[in-house]
Design an enzyme around this catalytic site. Structure first.
Site, short mmCIF file in Angstrom:
data_model
loop_
_atom_site.label_atom_id
_atom_site.label_comp_id
_atom_site.label_asym_id
_atom_site.label_seq_id
_atom_site.Cartn_x
_atom_site.Cartn_y
_atom_site.Cartn_z
N GLY A 105 1.09 -1.52 0.17
CA GLY A 105 0.03 -0.16 -0.14
C GLY A 105 1.23 1.49 -0.18
NE ARG A 106 1.67 5.88 -1.85
CZ ARG A 106 1.28 5.00 -3.08
NH1 ARG A 106 1.69 4.26 -3.34
NH2 ARG A 106 1.40 5.76 -4.51
CG ASP A 158 6.40 -2.56 -3.56
OD1 ASP A 158 7.29 -2.66 -4.32
OD2 ASP A 158 6.30 -1.86 -4.61
CD GLU A 204 8.05 4.42 -1.48
OE1 GLU A 204 7.87 4.74 -2.38
OE2 GLU A 204 7.48 3.40 -1.11
CG HIS A 262 7.24 2.10 -4.34
ND1 HIS A 262 6.33 3.23 -4.09
CD2 HIS A 262 6.06 1.88 -5.43
CE1 HIS A 262 5.20 3.52 -4.28
NE2 HIS A 262 5.19 2.58 -4.88
#
Ligand code: NAP
Ligand code: 8YV
Length: 314
Positions: free
Chosen positions: A232-233, A257, A262, A280
């Site tokens: 998701g985030r 991910d 980031e 990601h």
């Protein structure tokens, strides 16, 4: 007829650049020697922004573009666009839902497979020449079939993950703010779900409403056989609490991910053996990114031709 002017703050996929060049006047802000001067001189001409999230689209930027009508975001998550500021100025915001559901779902299942069956580590074992030297790779502690999966965010992607999980022989539950008409158990609270499952898959949007939903208490509830997958985030998971939970065996493993900051991934996560870490890449195939790019262009085209965006979020 003059072509609408579209501002692109940072480079985007070629499908978006070429599509905009064909239909609109494209202002490539990143190529400008003096971006501020371009915004001052051309700001009033700009009717649209195409963005991939590298530069935040917020009130101060929108104020420099007094005639902007639409912000077309590349990505289903639009956390880099201040939708509240857009609403206040009557600006439409669009995203790219649906076209990436399969890709992100496959990434989530890949993360789960690698985390549970240690496929990445087993491959590294072979490449390091350890199979002939040290014998078979050790048995993995756990297996895929029979897992109890809890999905935080049973939306478009979450529902695909649920379908795939069932095919893998897992049972599925979910937590959203609202119960859906689906054949999966609904948990009114995340904590209740975490207590009941051994696999927590996060696929909610980022933003204030989901910030650190997965905290130390939820990880504790997931327990020592628990596996966390996050596509998701990064902001949804308290990364410091996750590192501690992985370090102490409070949960078994994590496949990620997305990250809080980031592209910076904490060295502690990298050093841990019970993590699988992807940069990601959830939607990062050529076909899927092309489809996302085309949807950005189609949103702009429909807005200017018919006054109706295809996939608005506000
Ligand atoms: P979606 O269809 O809007 O689904 C989101 C789900 O999350 C909804 O079911 C929603 O249900 C639930 N939700 C939202 N806020 C919540 C909250 N505060 N608490 C609990 N549940 C909440 O979105 P999608 O297309 O599936 O995409 C989901 C997210 O995946 C995106 O926003 C993006 O952040 C992420 N994503 C990541 C990648 C990647 O490359 N890793 C790629 C694509 C998308 P309720 O409204 O009922 O709560
Ligand atoms: C992309 C994503 O990596 O769609 C999303 O929400 O996170 C991914 O598909 C990203 O949006 C590209 O900028």
């Amino acid at each position: 007829m003059t072509r609408p002017t579209v501002l692109m703050p940072a480079p985007m996929h070629e499908v978006v650049i070429e599509g905009c060049d064909e239909r609109f006047e494209l202002l490539r802000l990143w190529e400008a020697a003096d971006p501020d001067a371009v915004l001052a001189a051309r700001g009033p001409d700009v009717l649209a922004i195409a963005t991939g999230g590298q530069r935040r689209v917020d009130g101060p930027l929108l104020d420099r573009l007094p005639n902007v009508q639409i912000v077309a975001n590349f990505g289903v998550g639009y956390d880099s666009v201040d939708v509240h500021a857009a609403n206040e100025r009557g600006v439409v915001v669009t995203n790219t839902p649906g076209v990436l559901d399969d890709e992100v779902t496959d990434t989530a299942m890949g993360l789960l497979l690698m985390t549970v069956r240690e496929l990445n580590r087993a491959e590294q074992y072979l490449r390091a020449g350890k199979w002939p030297a040290e014998g078979p790779y050790p048995l993995t502690k756990s297996t895929m079939a029979g897992r109890r999966v809890g999905i935080l965010g049973l939306g478009r992607i979450g529902e695909e993950i649920a379908r795939r999980a069932e095919i893998f022989g897992m049972t599925v539950g979910y937590h959203n703010r609202n119960q859906k008409d689906v054949p999966y158990r609904y948990y009114p609270t995340l904590l209740e779900m975490a207590r009941d499952v051994d696999t927590l898959v996060v696929v909610v949007p980022g933003g204030a409403a989901t910030h650190h939903l997965v905290d130390a208490e939820v990880l504790e509830a997931l327990g020592p056989d628990g596996v966390l997958v996050n596509v998701g985030r990064g902001t949804v998971v308290d990364e410091a609490a996750l590192i501690e939970a992985l370090r102490t065996g409070t949960i078994q493993a994590a496949g990620l991910d997305v990250y809080e900051n980031e592209p910076n991934v904490p060295q502690e996560l990298i050093d841990l053996e019970n993590t699988v870490l992807l940069p990601h890449v959830g939607s990062a195939s050529e076909p899927t990114r092309r489809a996302m790019g085309q949807l950005v262009v189609d949103n702009l085209e429909n807005w200017f031709a018919k006054g109706k965006p295809l996939t608005p979020v506000n």
